[in-house]
Design a protein around this motif. Structure first.
Motif, short mmCIF file in Angstrom:
data_model
loop_
_atom_site.label_atom_id
_atom_site.label_comp_id
_atom_site.label_asym_id
_atom_site.label_seq_id
_atom_site.Cartn_x
_atom_site.Cartn_y
_atom_site.Cartn_z
N LEU A 175 -17.46 30.59 2.11
CA LEU A 175 -18.83 31.08 2.17
C LEU A 175 -19.80 29.98 1.76
O LEU A 175 -19.66 29.37 0.70
N ALA A 184 -25.42 37.90 2.03
CA ALA A 184 -24.56 39.00 1.61
C ALA A 184 -25.22 39.79 0.49
O ALA A 184 -25.24 41.02 0.50
N ARG A 236 -21.17 41.21 4.79
CA ARG A 236 -21.41 39.76 4.67
C ARG A 236 -21.93 39.30 6.02
O ARG A 236 -21.18 38.79 6.86
N ASP A 293 -16.07 30.03 -2.16
CA ASP A 293 -17.42 29.63 -1.79
C ASP A 293 -17.48 28.12 -1.61
O ASP A 293 -16.49 27.41 -1.76
N ASP A 321 -14.64 40.50 -4.01
CA ASP A 321 -15.52 41.35 -3.23
C ASP A 321 -14.81 42.64 -2.84
O ASP A 321 -13.57 42.71 -2.85
N ASP A 354 -24.60 32.03 3.21
CA ASP A 354 -23.77 33.21 3.37
C ASP A 354 -23.85 34.11 2.14
O ASP A 354 -23.97 35.33 2.25
#
Length: 349
Positions: free
Chosen positions: A2, A10, A241, A227, A235, A6
């Protein structure tokens, strides 16, 4: 993996800041896990930025119906939460509140709480009314310590009034009349991720004040995602997302907004170089506006007679044209009796 964008999109999607939620006021407060409510007006503005068709009377009515309550919750600070969340999560954060109360070790906590329960059973009181009564029973104690212990250890709710933002400058507190239904840490984590995820255990701790959550999260059926910085984030399976290329509209967030305070690493919304311009030394968190999903400056409303001005303090270059439509709508909501509305660039932050 991510990217920063992103993560930003999200979180904004879950905060209803990409598109306003279609529903009622209690639903959006539930979805957010509550809104910080140090002062009466900010929750109104925070909900306005997230809920389609929101009217001031919607929140006012929910508070008077006790569907929503304003009470000490996350991080030992005042929050606007649903009555159901107060019942479920107020017992969960009791260790955090008890730890805060221990700053006054000389207080006999059990005796003070019992006295407060007895006194407040007669009806709500302001703390200026309650402290002298407590001091009469504990004459050797520091009156402020007595009041603080009660605020932390006795589940209380603020009593709404007919004031413009539903609470006066000096509010009364009363016993909630809400039966506790304690939830577990797993439920707290799920609610957090639904509103703020993907996130690390440190993020959940920053928001809730509760420690020791990594082991709980590792034992839950959660997705693990990486990430851009190589961190492992947790999550909810199937949580939104939408991707970093999704457009993000201009949004105005009030002082102490839950989005700015919801993560240990705030860079998904607030760049590190601007942190000092938002969080002040006296613990105030300034209102910010978002451009392309990220905090681009701070703002405040100034009222003079029938004129209301939205003063913006950009972090970089200012384009008032980008802010004008949403800013004018915000002013019209916050100052409905103003005749003239305008946006201006402030001389200082």
């Amino acid at each position: 993996m991510l990217t920063l964008r992103d993560l930003n999109r999200a979180t904004l999607a879950r905060q209803h800041l990409l598109s306003r939620h279609e529903g009622d006021v209690a639903d959006v407060v539930h979805r957010l896990g509550g809104l910080q409510a140090q002062e009466p007006r900010p929750p109104y503005l925070g909900i306005w930025s997230r809920l389609a068709g929101f009217e001031r009377d919607d929140l006012h009515a929910a508070l008077h119906a006790r569907t929503l309550v304003r009470a000490t919750m996350w991080r030992a600070t005042l929050h606007l939460v649903t009555a159901a969340d107060f019942a479920a999560f107020r017992p969960v954060v009791r260790p955090v509140l008890a730890a805060a109360a221990r700053r006054f070790p000389e207080v006999d906590f059990d005796a003070v709480v019992a006295a407060a329960d007895r006194l407040l059973a007669a009806g709500p009181m302001t703390f200026n009314e309650l402290r002298p009564r407590l001091l009469a029973e504990f004459p050797d104690a520091y009156d402020r310590a007595l009041g603080y212990a009660v605020r932390m250890l006795t589940p209380l709710v603020m009593e709404p009034t007919e004031d413009r933002w539903s609470f006066p400058r000096e509010p009364s507190f009363g016993l909630p009349g809400i039966e506790p239904t304690p939830a577990g840490p797993e439920a707290l984590i799920e609610r957090y991720l639904a509103a703020f995820g993907p996130a690390t255990p440190a993020d959940v701790q920053t928001w809730s004040g509760l420690g020791g959550l990594r082991k709980v999260m590792e034992g839950m059926d959660l997705e693990r995602v990486a990430d851009f910085a190589g961190r492992q984030l947790f999550d909810l399976p199937g949580a939104p997302r939408p991707g970093g290329d999704v457009p993000a509209p201009v949004r105005f967030l009030p002082d102490f907004d839950t989005l700015i305070l919801g993560h240990a690493d705030r860079t998904r919304v607030l760049a590190e170089e601007y942190k000092g311009r938002v969080a002040t030394k006296n613990l105030r968190v300034r209102a910010v506006y978002l451009v392309d999903g990220f905090a681009a400056g701070t703002w405040q409303i100034k009222r003079s007679g029938k004129k209301a001005r939205l003063l913006v303090s950009p972090f970089a270059g200012a384009d008032l044209g980008v802010l004008e439509e949403e800013g004018t709508r915000l002013l019209a909501f916050a100052e409905p009796d103003a005749v003239t509305l305008s946006l201006e660039v402030a001389d200082t932050v």
